[in-house]
Design an enzyme around this catalytic site. Structure first.
Site: not given
Length: 620
Positions: A61, A6, A42, A38-39, A2-4
């Site tokens: 996670e 970085n 993080h 969410h991202e 879905g996404a990351m």
């Protein structure tokens, strides 16, 4: 993916970043809210403090899923968000815990780490965080979070470091609690209760157990928070006073389970109460009680906990559908109990939050019903599920129609994305779906008119989804018009693919095969694969589990093709095979043959090999 997250450049799948009312549903907007949240969350839980090694993956996670769930709950309906999260657990994580791919929240081994980006690491990991918040309270949990960041900013740490911060900040003993990280499986709570009207004492006996999982035959008792309330005869929460306490306390409390069995004695209970257990789904467990149907209907009508109100309806529906499946097996005629439809009718007129009501009226999925059976009766579940929906539509037709018309009239002022408008559309489209079960000309015409005139994707897709399982001319006209209008919008076309892949009409597999060659589909595009192949194999049990094995052969063919250039997606599709042992001998044999064919394929990726080998009970 879905996404990351970085650092400095987050990367998103277009599905989770692009939206406008004409092309995105309310669910899409909520998905974007959660994934972008969410991202960015993080930044701290994953980047500023990260994992010492891959075995600690849930440290970032699971914790960040919990944070995005809380964020979405704060901005929407907390009760409905909790229900949606539990649906994912029960539909995906519980079966994983009960199958050959069961693993702890902190895995102890792997062949390919991509295979451990799982609902256990993510979603069950989030539940472990939530249980700590439940045990420590909101303020205590915040103290633990503050200490965690103070100690570990800029470090790579472990799940144990997180639990230590929570314990140290609160002077709490969480040593036993850490079993949630290294023991796999879904604990089960068996509950008995007894009321003594002479002493006004109510006794609750709770026994916990956990089935064996691969590599873990014996489980030690978990530390489980059990949130409860007791309802009086008028539906109000009663004050709670345990034996030995000097005065009644609040009407809700958390009982802590640490031993294999606990006995809780409540005193000064003036009448036999109706227990409301596991409120808010306070732990990722299965609750096995002796609650009567009357008590379930009572809680559906009166429980102050949104999750438990919904869960009462789910439990009633599960019992009803599975009883019909058994009647079918015994050759008995089907009759839907009047009490069941009456309970749904009362819910429709109760005035409860439309968002919650939409959830209450939605029956458990066929896939979830299958998990409740020792040997899955695919055709029986489908027939019983369809029968219940149709009879509910017949008996409650006027209520569904009146509710639909009232809510539809409120949409004429244009699209809004506030919680109230989202709730109205959700309930309206649930009512429409029931009405279309009648399969008569007036209801199909009503549905087609909503499809034709809809000013937003939520309403247009809601109508198209209802029509997709109808055999009338409106279905083909709507599907053709939808594609012609949206063929330039890739994400919308994905919805079109999914609706056809999940249709219960005969010939659906042939349609899916034909769509593989359609201009709208590409096996090289993961979103397309999930929309068509993933939807068919994981959300269309009737046709995927066709007794001739054609669905299994189709999936194995696609997995072997994808294995060559996208082994991660191929491995994800393997999930549809992992519960093969739960089916009847004919289906079991055909799934086994396809698994053997996959495992024997040359140049099999580690991703697919690991899941195929474990599914067949072999270790690589």
């Amino acid at each position: 993916m879905g996404a990351m997250e970085n650092k400095g450049l987050n990367v998103f799948n277009t599905k989770y970043v692009l939206a406008k009312p004409e092309t995105a549903t309310d669910a899409d907007y909520l998905g974007i809210l959660g994934v972008i949240g969410h991202e960015y969350f993080h930044n701290w839980t994953g980047n500023r403090v990260t994992c010492r090694d891959w075995f600690q993956l849930s440290l970032k996670e699971g914790l960040t899923v919990f944070r995005d769930q809380e964020f979405s709950s704060d901005l929407g309906s907390r009760g409905v968000k909790r229900i949606e999260d539990v649906r994912i657990l029960r539909a995906s994580q519980f079966p994983q815990d009960a199958g050959p791919m069961a693993h702890p929240v902190r895995p102890d081994s792997y062949i390919e780490i991509n295979n451990f980006y799982t609902v256990t690491v993510y979603n069950k990991g989030a539940e472990v965080i939530r249980m700590m918040q439940t045990l420590l309270g909101g303020d205590g949990f915040r103290r633990g979070m503050d200490l965690y960041f103070q100690r570990h900013d800029g470090q790579a740490v472990t799940c144990d470091d997180f639990v230590a911060a929570m314990a140290d900040a609160n002077g709490a003993d969480l040593d036993q609690f850490k079993r949630w990280y290294h023991q796999a499986g879904t604990p089960e709570l068996n509950v008995r209760d007894e009321y003594d009207p002479i002493s006004c004492r109510y006794t609750l006996t709770v026994r916990q157990s956990c089935p064996p999982t691969p590599g873990q035959d014996r489980k030690e008792p978990f530390h489980i928070p059990l949130a409860i309330g007791l309802l009086g005869a008028e539906g109000r929460d009663l004050p709670l006073q345990l034996e030995g306490e000097c005065a009644p306390g609040e009407t809700a409390r958390v009982l802590e389970l640490r031993e294999p069995e606990h006995v809780f004695r409540f005193v000064n209970v003036p009448e036999r109460p109706i227990p409301s257990l596991l409120r808010g789904f306070s732990a990722p467990v299965k609750l096995n009680g002796t609650e009567s149907d009357d008590d379930l209907r009572f809680r559906l009508a009166h429980d102050s906990d949104d999750f438990n109100r919904w869960d009462a309806a789910q439990t009633l529906a599960i019992r009803t559908v599975l009883a019909l499946v058994e009647d079918r097996r015994q050759g008995r005629n089907w009759v839907l109990p009047e009490s069941f439809s009456a309970a749904f009718g009362r819910a429709l007129t109760s005035g409860i939050d439309p968002a919650l009501l939409a959830q209450v009226l939605t029956l458990p999925s066929e896939t979830y019903l299958a998990e409740q059976m020792d040997v899955v009766d695919v055709d029986g579940i489908y027939a019983a599920h369809t029968f219940v929906r149709r009879v509910l539509a017949e008996r409650l037709r006027d209520l569904f129609l009146a509710t639909y018309q009232t809510l539809h009239a409120l949409e004429q002022d244009g699209y809004r994305l506030d919680s109230a408008a989202v709730a109205r559309r959700a309930l309206k489209n649930v009512c429409l779906d029931y009405l279309v079960q009648l399969d008569d000309d007036p209801m199909r015409a009503l549905c087609f008119e909503q499809f034709r005139s809809a000013g937003n994707m939520t309403d247009q897709l809601g109508a198209l989804a209802a029509l997709t399982n109808c055999s009338g001319p409106e279905r083909d006209a709507a599907l053709t018009a939808f594609y012609d209008r949206w063929r330039g919008e890739a994400l919308v076309v994905d919805k079109w693919l999914t609706l056809q892949a999940t249709s219960r009409l005969s010939g659906t597999l042939a349609v899916v095969r034909a769509l593989l060659a359609h201009e709208a589909f590409s096996l090289k595009n993961p979103n397309k694969v999930r929309a068509l192949i993933g939807a068919f194999t994981q959300a269309n049990p009737l046709h995927f589990h066709a007794v001739d094995g054609s669905g299994y052969t189709f999936l194995a063919d696609q997995i072997l093709t994808l294995n060559a250039f996208n082994p991660q997606i191929a491995a994800r599709l393997m999930a549809a095979f992992t519960r093969w042992r739960k089916y009847d001998p004919a289906r079991r044999q055909r799934m086994h043959e396809e698994l053997e064919r996959i495992l024997a394929a040359p140049e099999l990726s580690p991703d697919v090999y690991e899941i195929a080998a474990k599914t067949l009970g072999r270790e690589g």
